[in-house]
Design an enzyme around this catalytic site. Structure first.
Site, short mmCIF file in Angstrom:
data_model
loop_
_atom_site.label_atom_id
_atom_site.label_comp_id
_atom_site.label_asym_id
_atom_site.label_seq_id
_atom_site.Cartn_x
_atom_site.Cartn_y
_atom_site.Cartn_z
N HIS A 84 -13.00 3.59 1.29
CA HIS A 84 -14.10 2.65 1.52
C HIS A 84 -15.13 3.19 2.51
O HIS A 84 -16.26 2.73 2.54
CB HIS A 84 -13.60 1.24 1.87
CG HIS A 84 -13.11 1.03 3.27
ND1 HIS A 84 -11.78 1.10 3.62
CD2 HIS A 84 -13.76 0.71 4.41
CE1 HIS A 84 -11.64 0.84 4.90
NE2 HIS A 84 -12.82 0.61 5.42
N ASP A 220 -6.18 4.20 0.09
CA ASP A 220 -7.56 4.12 0.59
C ASP A 220 -7.98 5.40 1.32
O ASP A 220 -8.13 5.42 2.54
CB ASP A 220 -7.68 2.90 1.51
CG ASP A 220 -9.12 2.51 1.78
OD1 ASP A 220 -10.02 3.31 1.50
OD2 ASP A 220 -9.35 1.40 2.29
N SER A 649 -11.35 2.34 10.72
CA SER A 649 -11.08 2.77 9.36
C SER A 649 -11.20 4.28 9.29
O SER A 649 -12.17 4.85 9.80
CB SER A 649 -12.06 2.14 8.40
OG SER A 649 -11.59 0.89 8.01
N1 ARG Z 1 -10.72 -4.93 5.41
C1 ARG Z 1 -10.99 -3.53 5.55
C2 ARG Z 1 -12.17 -3.33 6.49
O1 ARG Z 1 -12.53 -4.22 7.19
C3 ARG Z 1 -11.20 -2.87 4.23
C4 ARG Z 1 -12.45 -3.22 3.51
C5 ARG Z 1 -12.68 -2.47 2.25
N2 ARG Z 1 -11.90 -2.99 1.15
C6 ARG Z 1 -12.26 -4.06 0.38
N3 ARG Z 1 -11.45 -4.45 -0.56
N4 ARG Z 1 -13.40 -4.69 0.55
O2 ARG Z 1 -13.07 -2.57 6.38
N1 GLU Z 2 -11.29 -1.86 7.39
C1 GLU Z 2 -11.72 -1.81 8.76
C2 GLU Z 2 -12.85 -0.78 8.99
O1 GLU Z 2 -13.70 -0.59 8.18
C3 GLU Z 2 -10.57 -1.53 9.62
C4 GLU Z 2 -9.75 -2.71 9.63
C5 GLU Z 2 -9.91 -3.48 10.91
O2 GLU Z 2 -10.91 -4.19 11.10
O3 GLU Z 2 -8.97 -3.35 11.69
O4 GLU Z 2 -13.00 -0.23 10.04
#
Ligand code: ARG
Ligand code: GLU
Length: 720
Positions: A84, A220, A649
């Site tokens: 991502h 990921d 991330s």
């Molecule tokens: N929750 C994670 C973050 O905050 C992953 C986001 C990307 N994945 C998704 N299914 N949108 O970035």
């Molecule tokens: N998916 C998050 C990011 O883009 C990391 C997850 C979190 O917020 O801990 O950094």
């Protein structure tokens, strides 16, 4: 005897806890954390992690594009980050003929690696404490403004005097709300090429349904390579550039993980607010988060309906959906977690102790009124901050307003800079609007409008634009009629018409622009916001900032038994914990590890979120896991108690020896409140197991040449 017994019990409770909250500065580890890290199992020293005299782990960690983290995994500048995080690069290179989002991408040799204009990675060369120089000349009687301008002046002169090479930069950042300052000497490389990415059905397996959730089964990850000039120094993209030779590349362990194993996460966490008073947290839980969630509930409900019925809309709105729903889902988890862990009550208890000490110690007399002052200011602040959240959330969801915003910028360019400025601004607007219209569906926009208008119009009288209210009355107080009225000006969302407007002279453009009734509505909504919300909010915000700075300083002085770490601010941090499952709710326990069997269990042929590539199913059926599997299982994701946030991330998960064992990409839903109040019982970060990353690269994608670049170690003296 009794006394001894109590102190042993006390020691046991300390050491039984699996986690330490905190995002620590790497150059202070030897002073603050090394002992504790070793007691949790770490086998290396603080100087192996951060040193300015020799290559240390910090030299293998980069800020990736300013929004994620990446790490170097070979001596040829190979870099690992999340799928991502690399997604926009993957998307940019994708077309119907080469759909890398759907099929994945793997450069089979270096000549096939793809350059990415605008993408950069930043190394941290050195961190210095510059608090004294930055705060020189400030004093307690200064206004916020005077203080800030003194600080800005000091920073500007420091930036010139700090020693660095010509390819390096100095960034000075505030810590503990302006109580400490550190200078970061950085080096940024701008030739970063895409090397590999799995298909989305692996890299984003489970999509929104699984996002922020455990158990997780997502691969990921994506890979890039940093290129440098012939001197190994930063250079803009050139075909002559060569792979960057790092000071340090991470070693990789395939030994796997066990319950209780020490882990640390090294990266660039974005923002946390751990030292707020209870009134502030109470407002987030009961006012701000629910308001933002409500606006997004309504927005997503509309978009979802369209995406389900129309293939084109599904593609057009996929990225918008992902970004709107990511924070929406996180806030819901945050509210739930803050309530479940009694965060407000705990803060109140902390404040009671704080107030008692302040009242009884003459030395702390200056802090006596902080908490009552906070209560007072936050009470005044609440209605305006709610209105601000509604305004920003609603305005950013109405795409018609994005168009008007662009046209407005062109309009202002003409007003302020005449014909020449107008011509120049048009070029930019054309670029943005061309991109925008590719993914715009006015039918969706209109329905979103209709769904969000009731929220806007139900606010207190003063916060609502008088012109919009008039229009509503004229529409017989009917939201559908009002939306019809606004969207009947269809030239406003007609790209051909807009580009014709740009062919006009500046003067004529302004005239045409002003014939639209919606433009006047828009302007009145903005003006109402600035006058009724922004203006009273600004001085309140200043008071809050000032109090927060004093309160943070006071907490450090008064609550000596607590270990303090500065809030995340996108600077390099390290956090440590242990591999560990958790109890999401009564009667349920979650294990710390998932494997490929679980991926197959979730498989739904043809589904948007849970479809799988045939090859992966075949590898599973044949249990063809190579050196990456263990006891007939292929590990996929695991969790630990590391304190992470957005920006982490792509951060490496390291074992007790500093070897790479995983890649951080998310947190569990029950624990997303760790940004405000970390709780070791339910806060867990989610990582892809490095064995899955290499299995996909090698066995699934046949890109084993990349694995050959890496240094794979099998620590022989691993504990257990
Ligand atoms: N929750 C994670 C973050 O905050 C992953 C986001 C990307 N994945 C998704 N299914 N949108 O970035
Ligand atoms: N998916 C998050 C990011 O883009 C990391 C997850 C979190 O917020 O801990 O950094």
């Amino acid at each position: 005897m009794k006394k001894v017994f109590i102190s042993i019990a006390f020691v046991l409770t300390i050491f039984r806890s699996y986690a330490d909250e905190g995002m620590w500065l790497p150059h202070l580890l030897s002073q603050l954390n090394e002992g504790r890290m070793k007691s949790l199992g770490m086998k290396i020293s603080a100087t192996d992690i951060y040193s300015i005299n020799k290559g240390s782990l910090k030299d293998a960690i980069v800020s990736f594009g300013g929004f994620c983290t990446g790490e170097i995994i070979s001596t040829q500048g190979l870099l690992l980050t999340n799928h991502h995080c690399g997604f926009s690069a993957i998307q940019n290179h994708s077309s119907l003929e080469h759909n890398y989002i759907q099929d994945g991408f793997w450069a089979m040799d270096k000549s096939k690696e793809l350059p990415n204009n605008g993408l950069f990675v930043t190394f941290i060369i050195r961190i210095d404490d510059v608090t004294t120089s930055v705060l020189a000349g400030t004093n307690a009687t200064m206004t916020e403004k005077e203080r800030q301008s003194m600080i800005d002046k000091n920073i500007a002169s420091l930036q010139k005097t700090i020693l660095k090479e010509t390819t390096q930069n100095v960034i000075i950042k505030s810590f503990f709300e302006g109580n400490q300052y550190y200078a970061f000497v950085t080096e940024t490389y701008r030739d970063v090429r895409l090397v590999g990415a799995p298909p989305s059905s692996i890299g984003n397996f489970g999509k929104d349904t699984d996002n922020w959730m455990w158990p997780r089964h997502t691969g990921d990850f994506s890979m890039f390579r940093i290129y440098a000039n012939r001197d190994n120094k930063p250079a803009e993209y050139s075909a002559d550039n060569v792979p960057y030779i790092p000071k340090k590349a991470l070693n990789i362990s395939l030994s796997g993980i066990d319950n209780g194993d020490f882990t640390m996460i090294f990266g660039f966490p974005g923002k946390t607010t751990q030292y707020l008073p209870s009134v502030a947290v109470e407002q987030i839980v009961s006012i701000n988060d629910p308001a933002k969630i409500l606006v997004r509930d309504k927005t997503l409900e509309v978009i979802d309906k369209f995406m389900r019925t129309d293939e084109k809309t599904k593609i057009q709105y996929a990225a918008k959906w992902a970004s709107i729903s990511n924070a929406w889902k996180k806030w819901q988890g945050e509210v739930l977690g803050l309530k479940r862990t009694n965060a407000v009550a705990k803060k109140v208890q902390f404040e009671t102790t704080f107030q008692e000490r302040v009242n009884t110690h003459e030395a702390f007399a200056a802090y006596k009124n902080i908490l009552p002052d906070f209560k007072n200011v936050y009470a005044q602040y609440a209605p305006y901050s709610l209105a601000k959240d509604y305004f920003t959330e609603i305005f950013s969801k109405l795409e018609l307003f994005t168009i008007i915003g662009q046209l407005n910028a062109v309009n202002n360019a003409y007003k302020n800079g005449g014909e020449e400025a107008y011509r120049k601004r048009i070029i930019q607007a054309k670029g943005s609007l061309t991109k925008f219209f590719k993914d715009y569906n006015s039918a969706v926009d209109k329905k979103v409008f209709e769904a969000l208008l009731p929220i806007y119009l139900s606010q207190p009288e003063a916060f609502v634009s008088a012109e919009l209210k008039n229009a509503f009355t004229n529409a017989h107080q009917n939201y559908t009629n009002l939306a019809d009225y606004i969207f009947q000006e269809n030239n406003l969302y007609n790209i051909d018409f807009i580009f014709q407007m740009f062919n006009q002279s500046g003067e004529d453009f302004v005239q045409t622009f002003n014939t639209f009734k919606t433009v006047h509505l828009y302007n009145d909504m903005v003006a109402t916001y600035q006058r009724e919300i922004q203006k009273p909010l600004t001085p309140l915000q200043e008071q809050i900032d000032n109090l927060q700075r004093t309160y943070t300083k006071a907490q450090l002085a008064v609550m000596k038994e607590k270990k303090f770490y500065p809030d995340a601010n996108s600077t390099m941090r390290i956090t440590y914990g242990q591999v560990n499952g958790y109890q999401p709710k009564n009667g349920v326990y979650y294990e710390f590890l998932t494997d490929l069997d679980g991926v197959i269990e979730k498989y739904k042929p043809g589904d948007y979120e849970f479809d799988l590539p045939e090859k992966l199913i075949k590898l599973h059926t044949e249990k063809d896991y190579g050196i990456y599997g263990k006891n007939g299982k292929m590990p996929v994701c695991f969790i630990a108690s590391n304190h992470t946030t957005g920006g982490n991330s792509g951060s490496p998960a390291l074992d007790a020896y500093g070897n790479l064992i995983g890649l951080n990409f998310d947190r569990v839903w029950e624990g997303t409140m760790s940004d405000i109040n970390y709780d070791a019982s339910i806060c867990r970060n989610i990582m892809v197991d490095i064995r899955y990353v290499l299995f996909i690269t090698d066995k699934f994608a046949n890109a084993g040449h990349l694995v050959k670049e890496m240094n794979i170690v099998y620590p022989k003296n691993k504990k257990k």
